[in-house]
Scaffold this active site. Structure first.
Site, PDB file in Angstrom:
ATOM      1  N   LEU A   1       1.151  -1.359  -0.225  1.00 26.79           N
ATOM      2  CA  LEU A   1       0.093  -0.272  -0.202  1.00 26.79           C
ATOM      3  C   LEU A   1       0.679   0.929   0.358  1.00 26.79           C
ATOM      4  O   LEU A   1       2.079   1.260   0.559  1.00 26.79           O
ATOM      5  CB  LEU A   1      -0.801   0.273   1.041  1.00 26.79           C
ATOM      6  CG  LEU A   1      -1.744  -0.795   1.495  1.00 26.79           C
ATOM      7  CD1 LEU A   1      -2.594  -1.368   2.630  1.00 26.79           C
ATOM      8  CD2 LEU A   1      -3.127  -0.536   0.311  1.00 26.79           C
ATOM      9  N   ASP A   2       0.257   2.678  -0.499  1.00 26.33           N
ATOM     10  CA  ASP A   2       1.170   3.103  -0.313  1.00 26.33           C
ATOM     11  C   ASP A   2       1.692   4.008   0.747  1.00 26.33           C
ATOM     12  O   ASP A   2       0.609   3.527   1.263  1.00 26.33           O
ATOM     13  CB  ASP A   2       0.626   4.162  -1.242  1.00 26.33           C
ATOM     14  CG  ASP A   2      -0.021   3.648  -2.381  1.00 26.33           C
ATOM     15  OD1 ASP A   2       1.172   3.703  -3.416  1.00 26.33           O
ATOM     16  OD2 ASP A   2      -0.875   4.649  -3.251  1.00 26.33           O
ATOM     17  N   ALA A   3       2.425   4.720   0.950  1.00 23.32           N
ATOM     18  CA  ALA A   3       2.615   5.394   2.651  1.00 23.32           C
ATOM     19  C   ALA A   3       1.414   6.014   3.056  1.00 23.32           C
ATOM     20  O   ALA A   3       1.185   5.923   4.258  1.00 23.32           O
ATOM     21  CB  ALA A   3       3.783   5.726   1.950  1.00 23.32           C
TER      22      ALA A   3
ATOM     23  N   LYS B   1      -5.926   5.822  -7.586  1.00 20.10           N
ATOM     24  CA  LYS B   1      -5.457   6.862  -7.550  1.00 20.10           C
ATOM     25  C   LYS B   1      -5.111   7.091  -9.024  1.00 20.10           C
ATOM     26  O   LYS B   1      -5.939   8.261  -9.316  1.00 20.10           O
ATOM     27  CB  LYS B   1      -3.772   6.866  -7.394  1.00 20.10           C
ATOM     28  CG  LYS B   1      -3.898   7.186  -5.001  1.00 20.10           C
ATOM     29  CD  LYS B   1      -2.807   7.354  -4.509  1.00 20.10           C
ATOM     30  CE  LYS B   1      -2.859   7.330  -3.088  1.00 20.10           C
ATOM     31  NZ  LYS B   1      -1.300   7.639  -2.254  1.00 20.10           N
TER      32      LYS B   1
END
Ligand code: URA
Length: 230
Positions: free
Chosen positions: A100-102, A186
């Site tokens: 997962l992204d930060a 996104k």
């Protein structure tokens, strides 16, 4: 099996290091401190190192409620990694099944079973992932049908696989996708002119995030949960 051999296998240390560990009185067998590596331990024995249970029993599987601000890698020069949240013996031997992204929160899976994680991440298996998404602008009326048909992401050659969008309100939706391209959610919303403000993964396949886990907490998966993703 001898206790020192057991420690070598579970802690990933040499015999010499195992005897040092034993001398430091940090190993207990069924609650008793043991300092001799020659002691024979049975399969049923509860062996702890610094209060943490050691097991020989093969691969490990965990779910974490990933908080925002930690990165999904073993090392990062600027941010804490999810591995600092793990209090496991040989935690660095685990890998992430679907990063997962930060800034993304939610269900993160960690394991040392490469075959199991391959089923989750390989495009061939099309394992579903469901995200709760909060948007900057109201969701356009045609977004669900565009996602159903597939959208072209910048830098890609093929449109995305059909994805299901369930609108919760003007700015919030659940999105289920069958692939895991870089920044996929996104980029999908960017492709339809919107912007993701916050993202939370609720489930991977039929496995849902345990709601009792606070951000940053984790727990082992049950056998039934592991089987859901086989
Ligand atoms: N899609 C994204 O854009 N970010 C994530 O972290 C996961 C899916």
């Amino acid at each position: 099996m001898r206790l020192d051999k057991f420690l070598c296998e579970t802690l990933g240390v040499t015999r010499t290091q195992a005897s040092r560990v034993l001398k430091s009185e940090s190993v207990t067998v069924d609650g008793n401190v043991i300092k001799s590596g020659a002691v024979k331990v049975s399969e049923e024995a509860e062996i702890e190192f610094e209060g943490r249970l050691l097991t020989l029993s093969g691969p490990r599987y965990f779910m974490m409620h990933k908080p925002a601000g930690v990165v999904c890698s073993h090392e990062d020069a600027f941010n804490p990694t999810v591995f600092v949240l793990l209090d496991e013996v040989n935690g660095e031997k685990l890998h992430i099944a679907g990063r997962l992204d930060a800034d993304t929160t939610g269900l993160l899976l960690l394991t040392d079973d490469g075959q199991w994680s391959h089923r989750i991440t390989s495009p061939k298996h099309q394992c579903t992932k469901t995200y709760r998404v909060w948007l900057a602008d109201p969701i356009a009326a045609d977004t669900a049908s565009q996602f159903e048909q597939g959208v072209m992401l910048r830098g890609e050659k093929q449109v995305t696989l059909p994805a299901k969008l369930e609108q919760v309100d003007d700015y919030e939706a659940l999105l289920t996708i069958h692939e895991g391209k870089y920044h996929q959610v996104k980029r999908m919303f960017a492709a339809v002119g919107n912007k993701v403000e916050a993202l939370h993964r609720e489930s991977v396949g039929a496995l849902e995030l345990d709601e009792t886990l606070e951000p940053g907490e984790y727990r082992p998966l049950t056998d039934e949960e592991i089987a859901l993703l086989r």
